[in-house]
Enzyme design. Structure first.
Site, PDB file in Angstrom:
ATOM      1  N   GLU A 190      33.901  -0.232 -40.266  1.00 29.85           N
ATOM      2  CA  GLU A 190      34.563  -1.364 -39.617  1.00 29.85           C
ATOM      3  C   GLU A 190      35.561  -1.931 -40.627  1.00 29.85           C
ATOM      4  OE1 GLU A 190      31.853  -4.373 -38.480  1.00 29.85           O
ATOM      5  OE2 GLU A 190      30.554  -3.041 -37.323  1.00 29.85           O
TER       6      GLU A 190
ATOM      7  N   ASP B 193      32.440 -15.453 -40.373  1.00 30.03           N
ATOM      8  CA  ASP B 193      32.271 -14.844 -41.690  1.00 30.03           C
ATOM      9  C   ASP B 193      31.612 -15.806 -42.667  1.00 30.03           C
ATOM     10  OD1 ASP B 193      33.526 -12.650 -40.676  1.00 30.03           O
ATOM     11  OD2 ASP B 193      35.491 -13.114 -41.539  1.00 30.03           O
TER      12      ASP B 193
END
Length: 275
Positions: free
Chosen positions: A52, A63
């Site tokens: 990814e 994140d």
């Protein structure tokens, strides 16, 4: 056109070997574009089945601190969407499925159709879109159908059955099961609710379910891989790059440890199947 492996190809191949797939996340542009490509090659060479590639974004709501730090550095160095597409092209044909994980605004800015066409031509497998829900993804669903791209949507422990079925029907490749209601990052344990989420998502119609958020060690990969079709690791790989300061030995060792974990995940199963 570059050779293109899809996520289903590598996940199914891993399951045929009696193990889940190992999927690695790295942000493009950290510590540089070329260095991030070299890091991804290192992961592939040490047993990672799918990559990814993270498209750095200025407002990464999903994140954790480690990936935010890396993405911020990549943006400061001038990393752009074109660099991510270049990385896809450089990595395709090496035996791994090459995906991109991106928030939706950069794709909109590029143009959904132009991005999908260029991404497919570069050898990309598909997109993971953490902030795009299938209800609002009609343009992406149409473009991904035209260009034969995977579209990976997320489910969470709080998702009811009706939602799981809705997501599973519109996903292609695999459903991304977030192990916790939170952000990315290494953790000392993976939520006990994750196995139930995977089971419920399969029961709702998903063909493949991969688990991310929190897996950082071989032991955790073995635990999660006992029931998931794929184990997704991000922060542990980024931390290894930070620790290596240009030397990819720590990254290779981390990949080997995690691959050993998925290899033993189903050692006691009769046929290697979680189902």
């Amino acid at each position: 056109m570059s050779e293109r492996l899809r996520s289903a190809d590598v996940i199914d191949a891993a399951l045929d070997q009696g193990r889940p797939a190992l999927i690695g996340y790295l942000p493009v542009g950290f510590p540089s574009v070329e260095a991030s490509i070299a890091a991804a090659r290192t992961l592939i060479d040490h047993g990672v089945d799918a990559i990814e590639l993270g498209l750095p974004y200025s407002d990464p709501v999903m994140d954790g601190a480690v990936i935010q730090e890396a993405a911020t550095a990549a943006l400061a160095a001038g990393t752009r969407t074109s660099d991510v597409l270049r990385a896809v092209e450089a990595l395709s044909g090496r035996g791994a499925a090459i995906m991109v994980m991106s928030y939706w605004n950069p794709i909109l800015a590029r143009g959904v159709e132009p991005f999908a066409r260029r991404f497919a031509d570069a050898g990309g497998a598909g997109l993971i879109t953490p902030d795009l829900i299938p209800d609002e993804a009609s343009d992406w669903i149409e473009a991904s159908d035209r260009h034969g791209l995977d579209r990976v949507f997320l489910v969470a422990p709080s998702s009811p059955r009706e939602r799981l079925a809705y997501v599973a029907e519109r996903t292609r490749g695999f459903v991304y099961a977030a192990s916790t209601m939170g952000v990315t990052g290494t953790r000392t344990s993976v939520s006990d609710a994750t196995a139930g989420l995977v089971e419920r998502t399969r029961a709702a119609g998903a063909q493949r379910v991969c688990v991310g958020l929190g897996v950082s060690t071989g032991a955790q990969a073995a635990q999660v891989g006992a029931y998931a079709d794929g184990v997704i690791v991000g922060s542990a790989f980024v931390k290894a790059i930070m620790a290596g300061e240009g030397d990819l030995g720590a990254l290779a060792q981390t990949a080997q440890d995690l691959r050993a974990g998925v290899d033993r995940a189903r050692a006691g199963a009769a046929d290697g199947s979680p189902r």
